[in-house]
Motif scaffolding. Structure first.
Motif, mmCIF file in Angstrom:
data_model
loop_
_atom_site.group_PDB
_atom_site.id
_atom_site.type_symbol
_atom_site.label_atom_id
_atom_site.label_comp_id
_atom_site.label_asym_id
_atom_site.label_seq_id
_atom_site.Cartn_x
_atom_site.Cartn_y
_atom_site.Cartn_z
ATOM 1 N N PRO A 40 0.812 -1.239 0.000
ATOM 2 C CA PRO A 40 0.000 0.000 0.000
ATOM 3 C C PRO A 40 0.838 1.279 0.000
ATOM 4 C CG PRO A 40 -0.720 -1.504 1.732
ATOM 5 C CD PRO A 40 0.513 -2.100 1.152
ATOM 6 N N ASN A 41 2.072 1.178 0.483
ATOM 7 C CA ASN A 41 2.917 2.385 0.478
ATOM 8 C C ASN A 41 3.095 2.945 -0.922
ATOM 9 O OD1 ASN A 41 3.293 2.526 3.188
ATOM 10 N ND2 ASN A 41 5.187 1.328 3.184
ATOM 11 N N ASP A 42 2.990 2.050 -1.907
ATOM 12 C CA ASP A 42 3.143 2.491 -3.287
ATOM 13 C C ASP A 42 1.997 3.406 -3.709
ATOM 14 O OD1 ASP A 42 4.760 2.239 -5.650
ATOM 15 O OD2 ASP A 42 3.041 1.224 -6.566
ATOM 16 N N GLN A 43 0.884 3.355 -2.978
ATOM 17 C CA GLN A 43 -0.277 4.185 -3.324
ATOM 18 C C GLN A 43 -0.382 5.420 -2.431
ATOM 19 O OE1 GLN A 43 -4.016 2.198 -4.095
ATOM 20 N NE2 GLN A 43 -2.978 0.261 -4.421
ATOM 21 N N MET A 44 0.685 5.696 -1.705
ATOM 22 C CA MET A 44 0.674 6.846 -0.786
ATOM 23 C C MET A 44 0.295 8.135 -1.530
ATOM 24 S SD MET A 44 1.225 7.091 2.405
ATOM 25 C CE MET A 44 2.516 6.471 3.399
ATOM 26 N N ASN A 45 0.867 8.314 -2.712
ATOM 27 C CA ASN A 45 0.599 9.560 -3.439
ATOM 28 C C ASN A 45 -0.829 9.622 -3.990
ATOM 29 O OD1 ASN A 45 0.887 7.695 -5.411
ATOM 30 N ND2 ASN A 45 2.291 8.864 -6.685
ATOM 31 N N VAL A 46 -1.514 8.485 -4.011
ATOM 32 C CA VAL A 46 -2.907 8.491 -4.470
ATOM 33 C C VAL A 46 -3.829 8.904 -3.323
ATOM 34 C CG1 VAL A 46 -4.793 7.024 -5.314
ATOM 35 C CG2 VAL A 46 -2.486 6.713 -6.199
ATOM 36 N N TRP A 47 -3.523 8.433 -2.119
ATOM 37 C CA TRP A 47 -4.479 8.585 -1.027
ATOM 38 C C TRP A 47 -4.262 9.787 -0.124
ATOM 39 C CZ3 TRP A 47 -8.615 6.385 -2.261
ATOM 40 C CH2 TRP A 47 -8.602 5.210 -2.994
ATOM 41 N N LEU A 48 -3.035 10.252 -0.002
ATOM 42 C CA LEU A 48 -2.820 11.402 0.895
ATOM 43 C C LEU A 48 -3.450 12.655 0.286
ATOM 44 C CD1 LEU A 48 0.816 11.115 2.305
ATOM 45 C CD2 LEU A 48 -1.351 10.515 3.399
ATOM 46 N N SER A 49 -4.250 13.346 1.073
ATOM 47 C CA SER A 49 -4.979 14.505 0.538
ATOM 48 C C SER A 49 -4.026 15.621 0.102
ATOM 49 C CB SER A 49 -5.958 15.036 1.580
ATOM 50 O OG SER A 49 -5.256 15.421 2.736
ATOM 51 N N SER A 50 -2.813 15.623 0.640
ATOM 52 C CA SER A 50 -1.854 16.679 0.275
ATOM 53 C C SER A 50 -1.121 16.365 -1.023
ATOM 54 C CB SER A 50 -0.829 16.845 1.405
ATOM 55 O OG SER A 50 -0.227 15.591 1.656
ATOM 56 N N SER A 51 -1.299 15.144 -1.524
ATOM 57 C CA SER A 51 -0.515 14.727 -2.692
ATOM 58 C C SER A 51 -1.011 15.388 -3.985
ATOM 59 C CB SER A 51 -0.602 13.211 -2.829
ATOM 60 O OG SER A 51 -0.226 12.820 -4.122
ATOM 61 N N SER A 52 -0.065 15.594 -4.877
ATOM 62 C CA SER A 52 -0.447 16.194 -6.164
ATOM 63 C C SER A 52 -1.136 15.164 -7.064
ATOM 64 C CB SER A 52 0.792 16.757 -6.860
ATOM 65 O OG SER A 52 1.740 15.733 -7.000
ATOM 66 N N HIS A 53 -1.072 13.892 -6.693
ATOM 67 C CA HIS A 53 -1.734 12.863 -7.494
ATOM 68 C C HIS A 53 -3.006 12.317 -6.839
ATOM 69 C CE1 HIS A 53 2.345 12.821 -9.220
ATOM 70 N NE2 HIS A 53 1.670 12.657 -10.332
ATOM 71 N N HIS A 54 -3.456 12.994 -5.791
ATOM 72 C CA HIS A 54 -4.710 12.619 -5.133
ATOM 73 C C HIS A 54 -5.815 12.898 -6.155
ATOM 74 C CE1 HIS A 54 -7.119 11.918 -1.626
ATOM 75 N NE2 HIS A 54 -7.690 13.088 -1.661
ATOM 76 N N PRO A 55 -6.505 11.878 -6.675
ATOM 77 C CA PRO A 55 -7.286 12.101 -7.903
ATOM 78 C C PRO A 55 -8.380 13.168 -7.799
ATOM 79 C CG PRO A 55 -7.140 9.750 -7.398
ATOM 80 C CD PRO A 55 -6.568 10.477 -6.234
ATOM 81 N N TRP A 56 -9.254 13.070 -6.803
ATOM 82 C CA TRP A 56 -10.461 13.901 -6.850
ATOM 83 C C TRP A 56 -10.268 15.309 -6.323
ATOM 84 C CZ3 TRP A 56 -9.659 9.860 -3.468
ATOM 85 C CH2 TRP A 56 -9.713 10.132 -2.109
ATOM 86 N N ASN A 57 -9.261 15.520 -5.497
ATOM 87 C CA ASN A 57 -9.021 16.863 -4.961
ATOM 88 C C ASN A 57 -7.570 16.961 -4.509
ATOM 89 O OD1 ASN A 57 -9.133 19.381 -3.810
ATOM 90 N ND2 ASN A 57 -10.576 18.840 -2.173
ATOM 91 N N PRO A 58 -6.660 17.212 -5.426
ATOM 92 C CA PRO A 58 -5.238 17.162 -5.071
ATOM 93 C C PRO A 58 -4.770 18.390 -4.281
ATOM 94 C CG PRO A 58 -5.503 17.674 -7.387
ATOM 95 C CD PRO A 58 -6.886 17.484 -6.838
ATOM 96 N N ARG A 59 -3.605 18.231 -3.680
ATOM 97 C CA ARG A 59 -2.877 19.324 -2.999
ATOM 98 C C ARG A 59 -3.730 20.058 -1.964
ATOM 99 N NH1 ARG A 59 -1.833 20.471 -8.342
ATOM 100 N NH2 ARG A 59 0.098 19.571 -9.119
ATOM 101 N N GLN A 60 -4.410 19.332 -1.098
ATOM 102 C CA GLN A 60 -5.212 19.994 -0.067
ATOM 103 C C GLN A 60 -4.295 20.454 1.066
ATOM 104 O OE1 GLN A 60 -8.772 17.696 1.105
ATOM 105 N NE2 GLN A 60 -8.494 16.505 -0.755
ATOM 106 N N ALA A 61 -4.490 21.673 1.510
ATOM 107 C CA ALA A 61 -3.686 22.181 2.620
ATOM 108 C C ALA A 61 -4.016 21.373 3.881
ATOM 109 C CB ALA A 61 -3.978 23.658 2.840
ATOM 110 N N LYS A 62 -5.305 21.121 4.081
ATOM 111 C CA LYS A 62 -5.725 20.177 5.126
ATOM 112 C C LYS A 62 -6.938 19.421 4.587
ATOM 113 C CE LYS A 62 -8.684 23.219 7.742
ATOM 114 N NZ LYS A 62 -9.179 23.584 9.008
ATOM 115 N N PRO A 63 -7.152 18.215 5.074
ATOM 116 C CA PRO A 63 -8.236 17.410 4.488
ATOM 117 C C PRO A 63 -9.576 18.139 4.484
ATOM 118 C CG PRO A 63 -6.942 16.117 6.035
ATOM 119 C CD PRO A 63 -6.467 17.514 6.165
ATOM 120 N N ALA A 64 -10.263 18.109 3.329
ATOM 121 C CA ALA A 64 -11.510 18.857 3.170
ATOM 122 C C ALA A 64 -12.663 18.238 3.941
ATOM 123 C CB ALA A 64 -11.863 18.938 1.686
ATOM 124 N N THR A 65 -12.597 16.943 4.193
ATOM 125 C CA THR A 65 -13.707 16.263 4.879
ATOM 126 C C THR A 65 -13.127 15.375 5.986
ATOM 127 O OG1 THR A 65 -13.550 14.452 3.318
ATOM 128 C CG2 THR A 65 -15.156 16.153 2.805
#
Lengths: 541, 268
Positions: free
Chosen positions: A432-457
């Motif tokens: 799962p570590n390989d998907q870190m950039n997909v799931w972290l809300s701060s990641s630029s590759h977070h699909p639905w809402n990338p680069r969040q300063a803090k999690p939106a929900t």
């Protein structure tokens, strides 16, 4: 006298044994592109990855069939200090392809190079970030201990992909520890790998591996030509086939079509929830509505995608981990069945209403959105057409826009000017570590809402916490609990709607022996040292 | 000769009739998915079989013919009209206007149109309905495809303007619009027709190329281009030879146009 005769017969016996051993032959297959680098530390693309895998030695290997770790150049290892320390015991009498001896100094040299920020090795990124080595200890030439700054989850897996280099060889990275070494490279045409004469591994009968004399990797971008050449017998392996070609092959030559079950890849759909997206606010409100996303997920017939698009060669998906990830897959989550009525009820409860054949939101706006995908992918075009019809039953109009890949990436990563996207998550690793950039809300590759300063929900905050929690733990069970919970949240909230996991489809020539096909990459070559070509028996066609 | 021309004329008329009347002739709506009847061979239910999603290929071919043939013809007409306007103006005005227009023509000739089309399509609003996006694609083909023809038209117009009838008309005090409309353009008709006929297959193939790249007409609308995309795999064609129907139709229509218009020009 008898003993003397026996001694005389011994060499004859060994010669006969060697002749009977399945040695020899040149295996031919295609690379689907030019390798960008032959330096094992600088590998970024799949063709280079194949060459690296066939030529480099590693300390530990994850068996692609059992998914268990196996010793390679480290005959034993021990993790201590709660995942902050690992000690390797190295095999004795191992030599690089040029004859240079291998010992703990080479391991330290390789890891220092991987961690070198000046080199910026892609393979070594983890050693410069989450797994920074603080101290090396070499009590003797065959033992090395590494001390990390903090506990590293899946610590052993790091050494499945760390190619070992010689610290003393005059030919530097050309000295290899893998089963093959590069013999000849014709740019744009082919690479010929020949048997490494100093390869350390032997089979159960004591015969030295690899069995093959050589592997010819031909550079061929066109998949149809690759398949035609395979059918003609000019190639013996294809590591990746699309469902259409596989289906044809299994009808023409059933013994040569190999299916390793679900792959790690997923076809998925998500809605743009980025506040920066230049789309109308009322549309953003739909996409942020859990009921809307769940209704869309329920309205889709995954069964038809499997049957019509992938010809039955895929499994319906419930979440990010496919059944191929044996340990991480969460079998408690069943893929949503198509239930248009339930989807209608969800939408009605969320304030949507039907007028004639269109769905309207609470503000009276007709529900319609665009769906972008990459052009030239026939499967995705078919999925999009199926989605259009499935969602039309809810009164939702979907406009499909196929874009060339750079234009698609520009919209996804930079302008965020899109509404929904249909794409695949491919090239992913087991952990799962390989998907870190997909799931972290701060990641630029977070699909639905990338680069969040803090999690939106709050649920995105939970996902962040679970990802970090599993990454910080060395305990596999604790990690599994966190990843299971993450999958449940993704299932409940549907920020990404998983559709199907396509099968890992391959072709293996009738003369090839020793393959152990796996859904994990490199699917057919992970045990290349044990592959061989069956020799034609004299007098038999 | 006459038989061939008649056959070509009949074929083109048939194609035009089917293109215009696709809504009435097609047995099923082109987008209707009969998912339980996917990948069927030709038969009474589906004359040309069905595609992967169970859509009737005959109905899709009829609608695809309408899309491709009518819009390619419209784009070719647009390109020819622009070429005529630019070529004739450059030839008649000469001097600075000629140099300016020919520089513009060279500029258009040097544009890699495929990449420009890709860029423009990428910039289109994503919610553009399939019909509009397709019309825009052909409009772009027309707007970009006039330059080669404009150079030919200019050369022909210069030759005609230097010919005795034009000099006589000029000497008689004929106004420039009258000279252009009643003397020059009628004499350029063969050139313009030839350019139109050259542009038509080029635009048909241009759309087909875009379709093969997956960038042509978007789902669920059919066109010859996206129907031809089914031919990318030789294995699929060998198994289902009826998939070549759109390619056969493209070929026949081009041959018919060549036979009919090319021959009539040669006779003229």
């Amino acid at each position: 006298m008898k003993k003397f005769r026996l001694l005389l017969l011994m060499p004859v016996f060994f010669v006969a044994l060697l002749a009977a051993a399945p040695r020899g032959g040149e295996l031919r297959l295609c690379l689907r592109g030019e390798p960008k680098s032959l330096d094992p530390l600088m590998v970024t693309d799949e063709p280079s990855e194949v060459v690296r895998y066939l030529t480099s030695g590693i300390l530990l290997r994850r068996n692609r069939r059992t998914q268990q770790l196996e010793p390679e150049l480290a005959s034993a290892w021990k993790v201590g200090n709660a995942g902050k320390r690992i000690t390797f015991h190295l095999r004795p009498d191992v030599r690089f392809s040029d004859g240079t001896p291998f010992d703990a100094a080479d391991v330290e040299y390789t890891l220092r190079r991987l961690a070198d920020p000046g080199l910026a090795s892609p393979a070594g990124e983890i050693f410069r970030t989450a797994a920074r080595i603080q101290r090396f200890e070499r009590p003797n030439p065959l033992e090395i201990s590494l001390e990390f700054a903090s506990p590293v989850s899946a610590l052993e897996d790091l050494f499945d992909e760390a190619p070992l280099l010689s610290s003393r060889s005059p030919i530097k990275e050309k000295a290899v520890l893998g089963p093959f070494r590069l013999a000849h490279y014709r740019r744009g045409v082919s690479l010929r790998l020949e048997r490494n004469p100093n390869y350390w591994k032997v089979d159960s009968a004591g015969a030295r591996l690899p069995y093959l004399d050589a592997i010819l990797l031909e550079i061929q971008l066109n998949r149809d030509i690759e398949l035609t050449r395979f059918r003609r017998g000019e190639l013996q392996l294809i590591s990746n086939l699309d469902a259409d070609s596989f289906d044809r092959l299994r009808r023409q030559a059933p013994g040569e079509a190999v299916d390793a079950g679900a792959s790690l890849e997923s076809e998925m759909l998500w809605f743009n929830q980025s506040p920066a997206a230049p789309i109308a606010e009322y549309r953003k409100a739909w996409f942020r509505s859990r009921a809307f996303r769940r209704a869309i997920s329920e309205a889709i017939s995954r069964k038809d995608i499997v049957r019509l698009v992938f010809r039955g060669l895929a499994v319906e998906a419930a979440g990010p981990f496919s059944p191929a990830a044996k340990f991480w897959y969460n079998p408690r989550l069943a893929p949503p069945r198509q239930d248009t009525e339930s989807a209608r009820k969800r939408l009605a409860a969320a304030g949507f209403r039907r007028r004639e054949d269109r769905l309207l939101d609470a503000g009276g706006h007709a529900v319609e959105f665009s769906l972008i995908t990459n052009s030239g992918n026939r499967n995705r075009a078919r999925i999009a057409a199926l989605l259009q019809e499935d969602l039309a039953k809810l009164g939702i109009k979907v406009n499909v826009a196929a874009l060339d890949f750079p234009a698609l990436i520009e919209r996804l990563n930079h302008t965020h000017d899109y509404e929904a996207c249909l794409l695949s998550l491919s090239g992913i690793d087991l952990d799962p570590n390989d998907q870190m950039n997909v799931w972290l809300s701060s990641s630029s590759h977070h699909p639905w809402n990338p680069r969040q300063a803090k999690p939106a929900t709050p649920w995105e905050a939970d996902i962040d916490r679970l990802m970090k929690q599993q990454a910080a733990s060395y305990d596999p069970q604790e990690r599994k609990r966190a990843v299971d919970r993450l999958q449940e949240i993704v299932y409940e909230q549907a920020p990404v709607i998983y559709l199907v996991h396509p099968y890992a489809l391959m072709a293996v020539g009738a003369s090839v022996r020793g393959t152990e096909p796996s859904a994990l990459k490199p699917r057919l070559l992970w045990n290349a040292e044990r592959l061989y070509l069956e020799r034609p028996v004299a007098g038999k066609q | 000769m006459k038989v061939r021309s008649s056959a070509a004329a009949v074929l083109l008329i048939l194609l035009l009739v089917t293109a215009i009347g696709a809504d009435w002739i097609a047995p099923l709506p082109y987008q209707q998915q009969n998912r339980e009847e996917a990948r069927q061979s030709p038969g009474p239910a589906h004359w040309l079989g069905s595609d992967d999603l169970g859509r009737d290929l005959w109905s899709r071919l009829l609608h695809g013919t309408r899309v491709s043939l009518l819009l390619a013809a419209a784009a070719a007409l647009l390109a020819t009209l622009i070429a005529a306007a630019v070529g004739v103006t450059a030839a008649y005005c000469g001097g600075c206007a000629d140099r300016l227009l020919m520089s513009l023509t060279d500029l258009f000739l040097s544009i890699p149109w495929l990449f420009l089309l890709l860029t423009v399509r990428a910039l289109l609003p994503l919610n553009t309905p399939p019909w509009e996006s397709m019309a825009i694609t052909f409009l772009l083909l027309g707007l970009l495809g006039w330059a080669g023809a404009a150079r030919l038209v200019r050369a022909s117009a210069l030759a005609r303007l230097a010919s005795p009838f034009a000099l006589q008309a000029h000497a008689a005090g004929l106004s420039p619009p009258r000279l252009l409309a009643f003397h020059l353009l009628p004499n350029l008709t063969p050139v313009l027709e030839a350019q139109f006929l050259l542009a038509l297959p080029a635009f048909l193939l241009g759309e087909a190329n875009l379709g093969m790249l997956g960038l042509g007409v978007s789902e669920p609308l059919p066109s010859w281009g996206n129907l031809l995309a089914g031919l990318t795999s030789p294995g699929a064609v060998a198994e289902s030879p009826w998939l070549i129907a759109p390619a056969v139709l493209v070929l026949l229509s081009l041959l018919a146009m060549h036979e009919l218009f090319g021959r009539s020009r040669r006779i003229a």
